[in-house]
Design an enzyme around this catalytic site. Sequence first.
Site, mmCIF file in Angstrom:
data_model
loop_
_atom_site.group_PDB
_atom_site.id
_atom_site.type_symbol
_atom_site.label_atom_id
_atom_site.label_comp_id
_atom_site.label_asym_id
_atom_site.label_seq_id
_atom_site.Cartn_x
_atom_site.Cartn_y
_atom_site.Cartn_z
ATOM 1 N N GLY A 1 -2.676 -9.238 -8.171
ATOM 2 C CA GLY A 1 -1.502 -9.607 -8.974
ATOM 3 C C GLY A 1 -0.218 -9.516 -8.180
ATOM 4 N N GLY B 1 2.286 -7.791 -6.956
ATOM 5 C CA GLY B 1 2.607 -6.378 -6.789
ATOM 6 C C GLY B 1 4.040 -6.145 -6.360
ATOM 7 N NE ARG B 2 4.683 -7.570 -0.728
ATOM 8 C CZ ARG B 2 4.767 -7.439 0.574
ATOM 9 N NH1 ARG B 2 5.769 -6.762 1.092
ATOM 10 N NH2 ARG B 2 3.875 -7.968 1.363
ATOM 11 C CE LYS C 1 5.904 -11.268 -0.012
ATOM 12 N NZ LYS C 1 5.063 -12.171 0.765
ATOM 13 C CG ASP D 1 6.735 0.045 -0.924
ATOM 14 O OD1 ASP D 1 6.307 -1.123 -1.029
ATOM 15 O OD2 ASP D 1 7.236 0.490 0.125
ATOM 16 N N GLY D 2 6.016 -1.992 -3.866
ATOM 17 C CA GLY D 2 6.718 -3.117 -4.489
ATOM 18 C C GLY D 2 7.835 -3.686 -3.640
ATOM 19 N NE ARG E 1 -0.483 -15.902 -6.347
ATOM 20 C CZ ARG E 1 0.126 -15.541 -5.249
ATOM 21 N NH1 ARG E 1 -0.566 -15.260 -4.182
ATOM 22 N NH2 ARG E 1 1.432 -15.442 -5.206
ATOM 23 C CG ASP F 1 -4.989 -12.523 -2.595
ATOM 24 O OD1 ASP F 1 -6.024 -12.479 -1.914
ATOM 25 O OD2 ASP F 1 -3.928 -11.987 -2.238
ATOM 26 C CG ASN F 2 -2.839 -14.533 0.365
ATOM 27 O OD1 ASN F 2 -2.298 -14.119 -0.657
ATOM 28 N ND2 ASN F 2 -3.012 -13.783 1.424
#
Length: 625
Positions: free
Chosen positions: A141, A143-144, A165, A177-178, A236, A336-337
């Site tokens: 997901g 994440g950042r 991002k 840490d995002g 994606r 995911d990419n």
Amino acid sequence: MASHISNGHANGDQKTSNIRDLPKTKNFTQKLPPDSEYPTPAASHKTERKQLGPRLVKNAAYTFVRPQPFKKSELVGVSKAALKDLAIDPASVESEDFKKTVAGEQIITIDEDKEPGDEDIYPWAQCYGGYQFGSWAGQLGDGRAISLFEANNPSTKKRYEIQLKGAGKTPYSRFADGKAVVRSSIREFVVSEALHALGIPTTRALSLTLGPEEHVRREMTEPAAIVARFAETWIRIGTFDLPRSRGDRDMVRKLADYVAEEVFPGWESLPAQVPSTDEKDVVGLQGGIPKNEIQGAGENAENRYARLFREVARRNAKTVAHWQAYAFTNGVLNTDNTSIYGLSVDFGPFAFLDNFDPSYTPNHDDHMLRYAYKNQPSIIWWNLVRLAESFGEIIGAGPWCDDQEFVEKGVRQEKADELIKRAETIIEKTGEEYKAVFMAEYKRLMTARLGLKQSKQSDFDELYSELLDTLEALELDFNHTFRRLSYIKTQEIDTDEKRKDVAGRFFHHEGLSGLAGSEADARERVAKWLAKYRERVLEDWPGAQEEERLSAMKAVNPKFIPRSWILDELIERVEKKGEREILDRVMDMALAPFNEEWGWNREEEERFCGDVPKYQRAMQCSCSS
Ligand code: AMP
Ligand code: MG
């Protein structure tokens, strides 16, 4: 920076506005299911930011979550091309509205003093999973990355989802840490726009904001940055992997419908049916809906989901063909990419090849070379097969994909074999189609790069393969070779002696390296290729239209490519030395890569376009970003 932006690309007659007045939509959050713990903007907004951290999120396409602003921020770069495509007025980027929006300091679509209503557009993070290096990785997901809104260009009617991002933790941050560090953000900012300027389908970048007082821990402590990036979609293959892994058939279908209806211009825009060999299945498109779906005919016929899968495969085939033709490597082609829209997406340890080495990977940690340059076409197909598995059931259902019983309960036991067989046939055929589309596109691009008008069957072996083998053996630079070829007139290579002389133009100025043998051998090899090449050029351009031919070549063979060594220098100067203007200058070059010059500083421009310093060739990066 202001001065460079406002006198940038002319925005033509297009109507532009400031970021606040930009027409905005929220199709994604409106049409797909939210995280049930925070089902509304208000529920998320009144939750403490910290509480919106990592957890498993089920039966949802996204979670409403607001960006986490930096203590202090500095807008250091804006892409003029992005402003144009988003229809943002270049003069407005100096406004507080613009700076605060792209830094995640304000949610421009709500009144932050009031509780946001359901009608507001509220930021969100997408839920997805993925196969990383061939293994199932579970929920990943955004994440950042946090999406802000969809911007609709009133002139082109194009819709882009804008996201930040590095804007803080989300439920999808897992152990991280995002945040994003400056170096990877500079790289993403530049390469997104560079790929676009080269005509390679990609996600884009609008701006780069630094957070000089943020401390992000990687191998060392580094400052943070936020890239405002945008794309037609951020969906994606991994977006489908996750619900499939959880047996969430409903979500797979919802997402597929969403992609066809909202991301693509509708089911009727998808590729027409491949005629089946079975007579009764041969049906065409009628008013956009395949006849067999109306009539329920055709046991083996493709349904609309099969056509959606084919469209995703075709788009990705074309994009990989571009990567191969311009020697771009993503470096981490996990599912995911891999974009459902066929965009280059998620720039980590990417690189353009310097000296041509098919086994090169920019990813320091990819010991198996899974994502090496030469493996990209097959790995994207591997990823597409994962998508096919997610789609397997609805593709395999063929004409009964809309039957209520199937929709609600899935396939009946006695129909399972038939379903599997149909799905397998379609996947296999799509594999052939993927290869054919890839090949056609690759040939088209290489033909143009070589300045030829048509692609002959024999060109593949006699011209491309021999050229690539020569580049590899002599460790010659891939993209420079094509640009340097774009200056050579046929009369400069009409004798063997001249050809051997011209051959030297392709060599590194410090001399040859690799397994080249003697310089004389190398010159002979290049000269031999040039002789064949000259014959082909004369065949396609019988009149002496040298100017026309060479300018057509320059229009597809970039002079400037943001190679790893240039990005490294840029990072050093912007992050460590506090320089700012250099970023605009490199962006100018990246946005107009086919130019001869950029009116900045001839010497610096030539240095950035020249031979790659030998010790900086084929650099690698780690994944930590
Ligand atoms: P990537 O390698 O960039 O494709 O990222 C893989 C997954 O890790 C995605 O779900 C990202 O959102 C997540 N991720 C990567 N870096 C971070 C970070 N610093 N903070 C939170 N999530 C991250
Ligand atoms: Mg990713």
